[in-house]
Every structure is written in structure tokens, then in C-alpha cells.
Design a protein around this motif. Structure first.
Motif, short mmCIF file in Angstrom:
data_model
loop_
_atom_site.label_atom_id
_atom_site.label_comp_id
_atom_site.label_asym_id
_atom_site.label_seq_id
_atom_site.Cartn_x
_atom_site.Cartn_y
_atom_site.Cartn_z
N LEU A 448 0.81 -1.21 0.00
CA LEU A 448 0.00 0.00 0.00
C LEU A 448 0.85 1.27 0.00
O LEU A 448 0.32 2.37 -0.07
CB LEU A 448 -0.93 0.01 1.22
N ILE A 449 2.17 1.12 0.10
CA ILE A 449 3.05 2.30 0.10
C ILE A 449 2.92 3.02 -1.24
O ILE A 449 2.99 2.42 -2.31
CB ILE A 449 4.52 1.88 0.32
N LYS A 450 2.74 4.32 -1.17
CA LYS A 450 2.61 5.13 -2.37
C LYS A 450 3.92 5.89 -2.63
O LYS A 450 4.42 6.58 -1.75
CB LYS A 450 1.47 6.14 -2.23
N PRO A 451 4.46 5.76 -3.83
CA PRO A 451 5.69 6.49 -4.14
C PRO A 451 5.42 7.94 -4.45
O PRO A 451 4.27 8.36 -4.68
CB PRO A 451 6.21 5.76 -5.37
N SER A 452 6.48 8.74 -4.47
CA SER A 452 6.41 10.13 -4.91
C SER A 452 6.99 10.19 -6.31
O SER A 452 8.16 9.84 -6.52
CB SER A 452 7.21 11.02 -3.95
N SER A 453 6.19 10.60 -7.26
CA SER A 453 6.62 10.60 -8.66
C SER A 453 6.52 11.98 -9.28
O SER A 453 5.54 12.70 -9.06
CB SER A 453 5.78 9.62 -9.49
#
Length: 510
Positions: A448-453
């Protein structure tokens, strides 16, 4: 910093490792300090000799503990005698009272410094006072380690400060092992009176700071790997470096000392001291507690009287997953990304040492070498870790896996970095492995970790830490059941100390 952005160290005495502190100085140039301060920066004078009920049982009045610290200050004596509830001991100064008791104070009161009328911040430890026209602000103790006083203040002599950097503040008592001539990670303080053996828990700057080629104050005891790094990177004279093998008992100045694997960075050790009077002190340095430690024969067979505990994440919100689970998530994520865009450069953030298992696992899974700069390669090759050394390469264009300083992993920096390799790669996938990247995920929720893009740059903050999580600290303390716990991290203000003491009391009840 060589480590996770760490938190202020305990501050019973002003030292070069403390955060800058703004002190109000009156127009006549005097600090409103108490008349006398002891060598640790605390008010002198007899304190209450009564024992203290810390909620975990009466641990006061132990004659062995008192004998082992007979040479320390009154405050230090009460500190070691009062069980786990040691927060902000200070003298009650009520007029007409003959029997003085210990009460909890904030740090300024504990140092005998009058609190300004406009306030010194809140329990968070922030300093927000605004000087009036009649007062001037002076900064004492900078992050760079040099103590700075802009004008001569006579009262500061009591706290062992001097103009310039010729004289350093004395070593705080919590870095001394009472009943021994030993200190742990106390190299910023110059020669320490009564200290004939200096222990280094591991090779991170906030622990070895103060060491250099001019070191001549006494022998340095550490693991063989840390010893190699101290000599190679800091140019310390080899005559002062005394490597001690792990899991072997060494008798130093009449004390039995054993170093145990700390599950932190390479070369990090727990330091087990067995004093001649039978008292046992365990200093964790920085560590990540794990179930394997519960099988250490020395910890199974000897009761710990005093535990110096790495409390970096002593907060219930820090419940990050085991390192192995985080590494598996990183490898899966890297593979998925390469399936979508084969021309992806994978960057892993790391300190000068630490996080090696992250990029070693990626290298093994993807069957690619590891590119680092020459300085890091030299350090890694000193580890005596053949599997890792064989994977290192010196050309960034021959490998899609690059190890970079963790502080460098920002979108703007990585975008510029990618331009250097624009012929080979079209995108960057970066991992910042640190426990400070808290996402509230545990177990299989890592997905569920969301990256920073931003554009073709993607950065994942992953909860990979080489410090103990809150549940791991709890389990370790419940396993050891020490008589006393001294937190070594995040103890810089009363609020955090009181919270930690509450946790300790709860853990020690069962």
C-alpha cells in the motif's frame, strides 16, 4: 550525519552533541545560573536519600549500585538509585523545608537557569523566546560540535566552557559506566578525567565524532571491523585502537567485557560490562532488537542491572515490518518497474555504512553489479564480505544499480543525475530505506506504500530501519527485565522522557 536523522541526544549536561540552545543574557552580561553546578552541569548539594517507587517495584537503596557510583555527583547517585523514573531530578527549594525532596523539573530548572517570562517553548523542546531590547541572545553549543560564546561570561566557567574550542564541556554522566574507568561513544569531550578506556559502539558519526588523527587520550575498544574503519577513514593512530572479537570475554581494568552483535550497521556491537562487584551494565549503542538476541547465552545467564537503551523509535506509531519483508518488497517493486521500463536506473540511498543488505539483495535478484563511488567502494571492501565485494563496480554505465547518499535522493537531484546517463537510462526508480519514512504499514500492507513521482523520477520511502521498532523494544525489555533503563535517544525534553518512562514501567510489570 551517518545515520537516520537522529533526534536529539539526552541532555542532562550541555555538550557538543546537544542542539543549539538560545540563552537569554541580561544587559550586565550575566546568566541567571545557580551558584554551584557539579561536573555534569547539575545543581550540587545533598538530594533526597529516600528510595523512589517508579511503578515497577522499589529499586532504591541498592548498596552495590551506590558503591559503584560513589565517585559521581549527588545527582548521578540519585539518578542511578531511583529506578526507571529518573526524569528531571532536581532539588525542591521551598523556604523553611529542612527535608528536601526530589521533584520533576524541566531542563532549564534542572540546570539552575531561570525560565524567561516570555517562555522557552513547549514540551516539544522548541525554543521560541524573543529577546527584548534589554537582552541579547547567545547561542551555546552548535551542531558542528564547537561551543561558541560571543562574549566572556564568567558564570560559564562553572560549566567548563571557555572561549573558542580549546576547552570542551565535560562528558555527561550518562556516557560513563559507573564503577569503571570506561566511557561509551564519548569522543567529543577531549580527555575525560578518570577515563582510561574509551568504547566505540559502531562507526556512525554521531557516535565516533571527535575521533581523528590527533587522538591521544586513551585506548579505543571496538569490534575489528569498526577498528579498521577508524584507522582507515579517521587516520587514528593504530597504537590507540584495540579491536575486540565478538562473543569473547575480555578483562579490561578488572571488568569483564563482551561485545555482542547489535543487528545495526556492520561492526556495531552491544557492550556487556560485568563489574568486579557483580553489577552488570548493557549498553546497546544503536541496535535493532530481534528474537535471535534472546538466545545470546550471556543475556540468558546474567541479570542486567542497568540497560542503556537505544530509544530512537520508542513511540507506538513506529511498528514497521521486519527488514526481510521490506527487502522482499523492494525487490518485487524493482522487478515490476523494469518489466514496464527496462531502461530504468535503480538508486538506493545509504549512509557511509548501513543499508548494505538492501542493495545486495537487489543485485542478487536482478543479477547486476553494484555501482558506488570510490570512497564507498573502499569502505565496503574493508568489510571482509566477499560476496558483496565481488559485486562492486567502478563504472556507472555498466550497472543499472547505483548506491547514492540518502540525502541526495530528491527529485531535482535525481533528474540532474539521470542526464549523465541519458544514453543508457530513461527513468529513475529510487528507494529511501529509513524507519523515519513511516507509512503505517505492517506485514503484507507494504504494497500500500505510495511512491512520490515527478515525470520520470519515482521515489519510494520504505520503512527499512536498523533501529528497533516499538514492539521490538518492548519485547527486548520484557526479555531482559533490567533493574534500570537509561534511554540514550530522544530524551531531550520532559514530555518525551515521561512518555518513555511510562512505557518502561508498563513493560516491566509483566
Amino acid at each position: 550525519m551517518e545515520e537516520e536523522p537522529k533526534r536529539s541526544k539526552p541532555s542532562p549536561a550541555i555538550s557538543s552533541s546537544c542542539p543549539p540552545m538560545a540563552l537569554e543574557i541580561t544587559t550586565d552580561g550575566r546568566l541567571p545560573l545557580s551558584d554551584e553546578l557539579d561536573e555534569n552541569g547539575f545543581p550540587v548539594g545533598p538530594l533526597s536519600s529516600s528510595s523512589f517507587d517508579d511503578g515497577g517495584g522499589d529499586r532504591g537503596g541498592d548498596p552495590q549500585i551506590e558503591a559503584s557510583i560513589a565517585s559521581t555527583s549527588d545527582f548521578a547517585s540519585d539518578f542511578y538509585r531511583c529506578g526507571t523514573d529518573w526524569s528531571c531530578l532536581a532539588e525542591e527549594s521551598s523556604a523553611g523545608k529542612e527535608n528536601r525532596e526530589l521533584v520533576q523539573r524541566d531542563l532549564f530548572q534542572m540546570w539552575g537557569i531561570k525560565k524567561p517570562a516570555d517562555g522557552w517553548g513547549s514540551g516539544s523542546g522548541s525554543l521560541v523566546s524573543s529577546p527584548s531590547r534589554k537582552t541579547r541572545r547567545r547561542m551555546i553549543g552548535g551542531a558542528g560540535g564547537g561551543d561558541r560564546v560571543d562574549q566572556e561570561v564568567p558564570q560559564l566557567k562553572r560549566m567548563r566552557f571557555d572561549r573558542g574550542s580549546d576547552r570542551l564541556p565535560v562528558c555527561p554522566f550518562y556516557k560513563k559506566i559507573p564503577g569503571t574507568p570506561f566511557t561509551v561513544d564519548a569522543f567529543r569531550h577531549g580527555p575525560i578525567e578518570g577515563c582510561s578506556a574509551y568504547f566505540l559502539s559502531h562507526f556512525h558519526h554521531d557516535h565516533y565524532g571527535g575521533l581523528g588523527k590527533k587522538w591521544s587520550h586513551g585506548p579505543i575498544y571496538c569490534t575489528p571491523l569498526t577498528a579498521r574503519l577508524v584507522k582507515m577513514c579517521l587516520s587514528v593512530n593504530a597504537l590507540y585502537i584495540r579491536p575486540l572479537e565478538l562473543d569473547a570475554e575480555h578483562v579490561i581494568e578488572g571488568t569483564k567485557v563482551t561485545l555482542l552483535e547489535a543487528n545495526h550497521c556492520p561492526g556495531a556491537a552491544l557492550i556487556h560490562f560485568r563489574l568486579s562487584n557483580g553489577q552488570i551494565h548493557l549498553h546497546t549503542g544503536d541496535f535493532r532488537a530481534c528474537k535471535q538476541m534472546e538466545s545470546y547465552p550471556l543475556l540468558l545467564s546474567h541479570h542486567i542491572n542497568v540497560l542503556y537503551l537505544d530509544t530512537t523509535y520508542c513511540n507506538p506509531k513506529y511498528r514497521f515490518p521486519p527488514k526481510e519483508d521490506v527487502v522482499d518488497f523492494i525487490v518485487r517493486t524493482a522487478r515490476k518497474c523494469l518489466e514496464k521500463q527496462p531502461k530504468t536506473l535503480i538508486a538506493v540511498g545509504a549512509y557511509s555504512i548501513g543499508k548494505e543488505h538492501v542493495y545486495a539483495a537487489i543485485s542478487q535478484a536482478l543479477e547486476v553489479p553494484i555501482y558506488t563511488d570510490s570512497s564507498r567502494r573502499r569502505i565496503l571492501q574493508s568489510f571482509d564480505w566477499p560476496e558483496l565485494s565481488r559485486k562492486l563496480c567502478s563504472c556507472g554505465r555498466t550497472s543499472p544499480l547505483h548506491v547514492l547518499p540518502i540525502s541526495f535522493l530528491r527529485h531535482e537531484n535525481l533528474s540532474e543525475y539521470l542526464k549523465t546517463y541519458k544514453q543508457q537510462y530513461a527513468a529513475v526508480l529510487a528507494f529511501r530505506p529509513t524507519g523515519w519514512t513511516y507509512s503505517g504499514t505492517t506485514g503484507n500492507q507494504l504494497d500500500l506504500i505510495k511512491p512520490s513521482s515527478k515525470g520520470n523520477i519515482t521515489i519510494y520511502g520504505v520503512p527499512y530501519s536498523e533501529h528497533s521498532s516499538f514492539p521490538e523494544l518492548r519485547d527486548f525489555v520484557k526479555f531482559l527485565k533490567p533493574d534500570k533503563i537509561i534511554p540514550t535517544v530522544n530524551a531531550g525534553n520532559p514530555t518525551s522522557r515521561e512518555k518513555m518512562q511510562a512505557y518502561f514501567r508498563e513493560w516491566l510489570k509483566s
